[in-house]
Motif scaffolding. Sequence first.
Motif, PDB file in Angstrom:
ATOM      1  N   GLY A  17       5.119   3.608 -10.103  1.00  0.00           N
ATOM      2  CA  GLY A  17       6.524   3.201 -10.079  1.00  0.00           C
ATOM      3  C   GLY A  17       6.682   1.719 -10.360  1.00  0.00           C
ATOM      4  O   GLY A  17       5.704   1.016 -10.641  1.00  0.00           O
ATOM      5  N   ALA A  71       4.778   2.913  -4.937  1.00  0.00           N
ATOM      6  CA  ALA A  71       4.188   3.946  -5.801  1.00  0.00           C
ATOM      7  C   ALA A  71       3.337   3.305  -6.895  1.00  0.00           C
ATOM      8  O   ALA A  71       3.790   2.385  -7.584  1.00  0.00           O
ATOM      9  CB  ALA A  71       5.291   4.796  -6.425  1.00  0.00           C
ATOM     10  N   GLU A  72       2.106   3.798  -7.046  1.00  0.00           N
ATOM     11  CA  GLU A  72       1.210   3.274  -8.086  1.00  0.00           C
ATOM     12  C   GLU A  72       1.823   3.390  -9.476  1.00  0.00           C
ATOM     13  O   GLU A  72       1.616   2.538 -10.321  1.00  0.00           O
ATOM     14  CB  GLU A  72      -0.137   4.012  -8.052  1.00  0.00           C
ATOM     15  CG  GLU A  72      -1.017   3.648  -6.894  1.00  0.00           C
ATOM     16  CD  GLU A  72      -1.658   2.267  -7.013  1.00  0.00           C
ATOM     17  OE1 GLU A  72      -1.623   1.656  -8.099  1.00  0.00           O
ATOM     18  OE2 GLU A  72      -2.185   1.798  -5.996  1.00  0.00           O
ATOM     19  N   MET A 110       0.992   1.476   0.789  1.00  0.00           N
ATOM     20  CA  MET A 110       0.779   2.884   1.148  1.00  0.00           C
ATOM     21  C   MET A 110      -0.152   3.055   2.345  1.00  0.00           C
ATOM     22  O   MET A 110      -0.249   4.139   2.898  1.00  0.00           O
ATOM     23  CB  MET A 110       0.195   3.645  -0.052  1.00  0.00           C
ATOM     24  CG  MET A 110       1.175   3.801  -1.201  1.00  0.00           C
ATOM     25  SD  MET A 110       2.614   4.795  -0.776  1.00  0.00           S
ATOM     26  CE  MET A 110       1.855   6.386  -0.516  1.00  0.00           C
ATOM     27  N   GLU A 112       7.349   4.216   1.873  1.00  0.00           N
ATOM     28  CA  GLU A 112       8.497   4.816   1.190  1.00  0.00           C
ATOM     29  C   GLU A 112       9.365   3.777   0.472  1.00  0.00           C
ATOM     30  O   GLU A 112      10.308   4.141  -0.220  1.00  0.00           O
ATOM     31  CB  GLU A 112       9.369   5.573   2.202  1.00  0.00           C
ATOM     32  CG  GLU A 112       8.626   6.621   2.997  1.00  0.00           C
ATOM     33  CD  GLU A 112       7.996   7.691   2.117  1.00  0.00           C
ATOM     34  OE1 GLU A 112       8.635   8.101   1.127  1.00  0.00           O
ATOM     35  OE2 GLU A 112       6.859   8.097   2.404  1.00  0.00           O
TER      36      GLU A 112
END
Length: 128
Positions: free
Chosen positions: A67, A64-65, A25, A59
Amino acid sequence: MSRETDEVSEAIAGELRLMDPSVRMSQSLARQLLDPHFVEVGASGRRWTYEEMLAELPEMDGAAEDGPRYEPSEMIGVMVAPGLAHITYETRIGADRARRSSLWRKQGATAEWQMYYHQATPVPPEDV
């Protein structure tokens, strides 16, 4: 531990950091780990440049933390030349598996390891 083993361990640590959602990220953190001449051939067959990867990494899968995350296995590395390590392993994210190969290079006595090249090859679901 030998110097060669230490160097391989440092390159593997960099590889694992690139799978961390907080690194994926952050362009500034990812920039530290990717060589300015970085190229990737992804599991899709797409060729990625340094700038494209930095732009898209937040993306991509595993960013994602909350995900799905990459689950690496069978990670090994060897020094192929002074300052050049080759890391191979397999990942799973959800139902997708890939065999991966990375070249990490370290230029200069005080430089950090950076990923120079990465390739991912999908593993067919029936291949165990």
